[in-house]
Design a protein around this motif. Sequence first.
Motif, PDB file in Angstrom:
ATOM      1  N   ILE A 242      50.315 -32.768 -28.207  1.00 31.33           N
ATOM      2  CA  ILE A 242      51.453 -31.838 -28.182  1.00 31.33           C
ATOM      3  C   ILE A 242      51.117 -30.585 -27.391  1.00 31.33           C
ATOM      4  N   GLU A 243      49.925 -30.051 -27.596  1.00 30.68           N
ATOM      5  CA  GLU A 243      49.529 -28.845 -26.861  1.00 30.68           C
ATOM      6  C   GLU A 243      49.407 -29.129 -25.360  1.00 30.68           C
ATOM      7  N   LEU A 244      48.877 -30.282 -25.010  1.00 38.23           N
ATOM      8  CA  LEU A 244      48.787 -30.630 -23.588  1.00 38.23           C
ATOM      9  C   LEU A 244      50.172 -30.810 -22.977  1.00 38.23           C
ATOM     10  N   TYR A 245      51.087 -31.402 -23.733  1.00 40.91           N
ATOM     11  CA  TYR A 245      52.454 -31.557 -23.223  1.00 40.91           C
ATOM     12  C   TYR A 245      53.110 -30.199 -22.992  1.00 40.91           C
ATOM     13  N   ARG A 246      52.928 -29.277 -23.914  1.00 43.17           N
ATOM     14  CA  ARG A 246      53.495 -27.936 -23.738  1.00 43.17           C
ATOM     15  C   ARG A 246      52.865 -27.224 -22.551  1.00 43.17           C
ATOM     16  N   PHE A 247      51.569 -27.409 -22.378  1.00 42.53           N
ATOM     17  CA  PHE A 247      50.874 -26.738 -21.274  1.00 42.53           C
ATOM     18  C   PHE A 247      51.383 -27.244 -19.929  1.00 42.53           C
ATOM     19  N   PHE A 248      51.456 -28.554 -19.749  1.00 43.73           N
ATOM     20  CA  PHE A 248      51.885 -29.093 -18.469  1.00 43.73           C
ATOM     21  C   PHE A 248      53.374 -28.862 -18.219  1.00 43.73           C
ATOM     22  N   SER A 249      54.177 -28.916 -19.268  1.00 40.54           N
ATOM     23  CA  SER A 249      55.600 -28.647 -19.091  1.00 40.54           C
ATOM     24  C   SER A 249      55.839 -27.202 -18.672  1.00 40.54           C
ATOM     25  N   SER A 250      55.120 -26.257 -19.287  1.00 40.09           N
ATOM     26  CA  SER A 250      55.252 -24.854 -18.886  1.00 40.09           C
ATOM     27  C   SER A 250      54.719 -24.626 -17.471  1.00 40.09           C
ATOM     28  N   THR A 251      53.670 -25.354 -17.107  1.00 35.59           N
ATOM     29  CA  THR A 251      53.120 -25.224 -15.755  1.00 35.59           C
ATOM     30  C   THR A 251      54.115 -25.709 -14.704  1.00 35.59           C
ATOM     31  N   PHE A 252      54.766 -26.822 -14.969  1.00 33.91           N
ATOM     32  CA  PHE A 252      55.759 -27.332 -14.026  1.00 33.91           C
ATOM     33  C   PHE A 252      56.982 -26.432 -13.940  1.00 33.91           C
ATOM     34  N   LYS A 253      57.364 -25.833 -15.044  1.00 35.60           N
ATOM     35  CA  LYS A 253      58.509 -24.925 -15.022  1.00 35.60           C
ATOM     36  C   LYS A 253      58.207 -23.686 -14.195  1.00 35.60           C
ATOM     37  N   VAL A 254      56.989 -23.171 -14.329  1.00 38.10           N
ATOM     38  CA  VAL A 254      56.598 -21.977 -13.571  1.00 38.10           C
ATOM     39  C   VAL A 254      56.571 -22.271 -12.078  1.00 38.10           C
ATOM     40  N   GLN A 255      56.151 -23.483 -11.712  1.00 37.37           N
ATOM     41  CA  GLN A 255      56.098 -23.825 -10.290  1.00 37.37           C
ATOM     42  C   GLN A 255      57.485 -23.881  -9.658  1.00 37.37           C
ATOM     43  N   HIS A 256      58.493 -24.274 -10.408  1.00 36.62           N
ATOM     44  CA  HIS A 256      59.854 -24.357  -9.872  1.00 36.62           C
ATOM     45  C   HIS A 256      60.574 -23.012  -9.892  1.00 36.62           C
ATOM     46  N   GLU A 257      60.067 -22.064 -10.654  1.00 36.42           N
ATOM     47  CA  GLU A 257      60.688 -20.746 -10.695  1.00 36.42           C
ATOM     48  C   GLU A 257      60.172 -19.889  -9.547  1.00 36.42           C
ATOM     49  N   GLU A 258      60.871 -18.791  -9.327  1.00 38.32           N
ATOM     50  CA  GLU A 258      60.495 -17.892  -8.232  1.00 38.32           C
ATOM     51  C   GLU A 258      59.291 -17.035  -8.595  1.00 38.32           C
ATOM     52  N   ASP A 259      59.189 -16.632  -9.869  1.00 38.63           N
ATOM     53  CA  ASP A 259      58.082 -15.765 -10.288  1.00 38.63           C
ATOM     54  C   ASP A 259      56.849 -16.608 -10.549  1.00 38.63           C
ATOM     55  N   ASN A 260      55.854 -16.415  -9.775  1.00 39.31           N
ATOM     56  CA  ASN A 260      54.583 -17.129  -9.932  1.00 39.31           C
ATOM     57  C   ASN A 260      53.455 -16.169 -10.293  1.00 39.31           C
ATOM     58  N   ASP A 261      53.810 -15.152 -11.077  1.00 38.27           N
ATOM     59  CA  ASP A 261      52.809 -14.160 -11.451  1.00 38.27           C
ATOM     60  C   ASP A 261      52.007 -14.565 -12.691  1.00 38.27           C
ATOM     61  N   VAL A 262      52.273 -15.735 -13.252  1.00 37.86           N
ATOM     62  CA  VAL A 262      51.581 -16.178 -14.466  1.00 37.86           C
ATOM     63  C   VAL A 262      50.167 -16.601 -14.092  1.00 37.86           C
ATOM     64  N   ASP A 263      49.215 -16.108 -14.850  1.00 40.86           N
ATOM     65  CA  ASP A 263      47.820 -16.429 -14.602  1.00 40.86           C
ATOM     66  C   ASP A 263      47.492 -17.797 -15.199  1.00 40.86           C
ATOM     67  N   LYS A 264      47.104 -18.742 -14.357  1.00 37.80           N
ATOM     68  CA  LYS A 264      46.786 -20.081 -14.837  1.00 37.80           C
ATOM     69  C   LYS A 264      45.489 -20.101 -15.641  1.00 37.80           C
ATOM     70  N   THR A 265      44.564 -19.234 -15.259  1.00 39.94           N
ATOM     71  CA  THR A 265      43.308 -19.173 -16.019  1.00 39.94           C
ATOM     72  C   THR A 265      43.561 -18.750 -17.458  1.00 39.94           C
ATOM     73  N   LYS A 266      44.469 -17.820 -17.633  1.00 42.95           N
ATOM     74  CA  LYS A 266      44.815 -17.381 -18.976  1.00 42.95           C
ATOM     75  C   LYS A 266      45.483 -18.500 -19.765  1.00 42.95           C
ATOM     76  N   GLN A 267      46.335 -19.272 -19.116  1.00 40.99           N
ATOM     77  CA  GLN A 267      46.969 -20.397 -19.792  1.00 40.99           C
ATOM     78  C   GLN A 267      45.951 -21.459 -20.228  1.00 40.99           C
ATOM     79  N   VAL A 268      44.986 -21.688 -19.348  1.00 39.94           N
ATOM     80  CA  VAL A 268      43.936 -22.646 -19.710  1.00 39.94           C
ATOM     81  C   VAL A 268      43.119 -22.125 -20.879  1.00 39.94           C
ATOM     82  N   GLY A 269      42.840 -20.820 -20.898  1.00 40.54           N
ATOM     83  CA  GLY A 269      42.122 -20.231 -22.023  1.00 40.54           C
ATOM     84  C   GLY A 269      42.904 -20.346 -23.324  1.00 40.54           C
ATOM     85  N   VAL A 270      44.198 -20.121 -23.247  1.00 38.86           N
ATOM     86  CA  VAL A 270      45.042 -20.269 -24.441  1.00 38.86           C
ATOM     87  C   VAL A 270      45.053 -21.726 -24.918  1.00 38.86           C
TER      88      VAL A 270
END
Length: 333
Positions: A242-270
């Motif tokens: 479930i956590e992996l599904y949420r992580f990859f789904s949020s990652t794909f959503k961020v890629q399609h959005e205009e704002d790409n200021d989200v730190d991927k390293t922080k997401q991996v740490g979370v």
Amino acid sequence: MAGIAILLDLWRKNQNLSSGLHSSHAFQSSGAFFSASAAATAAAASFAGGTSFASRALFGSSVAYCDAGAALSEDYISNIQSSLERNYKHDALRYSTKQYNVELKPLFSAFELRTFALTSIRSFLMFYLPLLEPRAEMEDDEDLLEENQEHHVDLVVPLKKSVKQIIRETTVVTTRRIIERIAVHYVSQRMAWKLLKDVPRSATRKAGRNMPTLVYFYCVSRTTFRGHMLGVAASWLVQVGIELYRFFSSTFKVQHEEDNDVDKTKQVGVLGQKIFIASVKCTSSLIFASIGAGIGATLVRPSLGQWIGCAAGDLAGPIIVAFCADQLFQVKL
């Protein structure tokens, strides 16, 4: 016996023979010696022929003849064979290796009527019971009227949460059935039997052996640890999935959005932190469930006490570990 008599007669004649020529005496004595040797050989042969098979070893005989079968009855050999068969069967039953019968439950046992109904009732009660809690009476009547007007009970959100919980529990049970089949295929039959053992029934069998209290507590806890291991592993896999599904789904959503200021390293740490928390909770659930099962089987009836103690330890383990981590290390789990 005839050979011995001949030997004694020749010896007596040799003693009475005292006169004559020296050459004649030497010839007679030598003839008597050879005659005595022949008589001794004959006597030994006749004695060995009349003795039993066991005493022939004294004479160096390498060939043995036995006619004892002539005196046996017709049923003697058949009685010996039946006796050997009875003894062999008795020893085979007494010293045979233990058979480990592994009983696998159906793969989709979570969707059976009784199991699915219990899962649904438990999930609905988990999210709808908080709505039935009594509210504190307000001292101010105006505030009470305003709250009654503005308050609206939402029944859709608990329904969605209940459906998600049902899907999650059925997924956990189905994942456990898959892990059980993998364990039967790859581990030994003895280890698979221990992992799939019916723990309450095993606790009842152990109670009939009159073990000391501490030994019984240890055996039930160890058996519960093995039997509960696959269920905890299935729960951990579902949580991590479930956590992996949420992580990859949020990652794909961020890629399609205009704002790409989200730190991927922080997401991996979370994500790593969530997986670590899930691992700690599952491990504490397994350990406390084993301890609770041993305590329950010791204090209450073996089967019922083991089941109650296992369920209580499974629920209380993550809570106790989270409280201790918060108090000692200031870490929220």
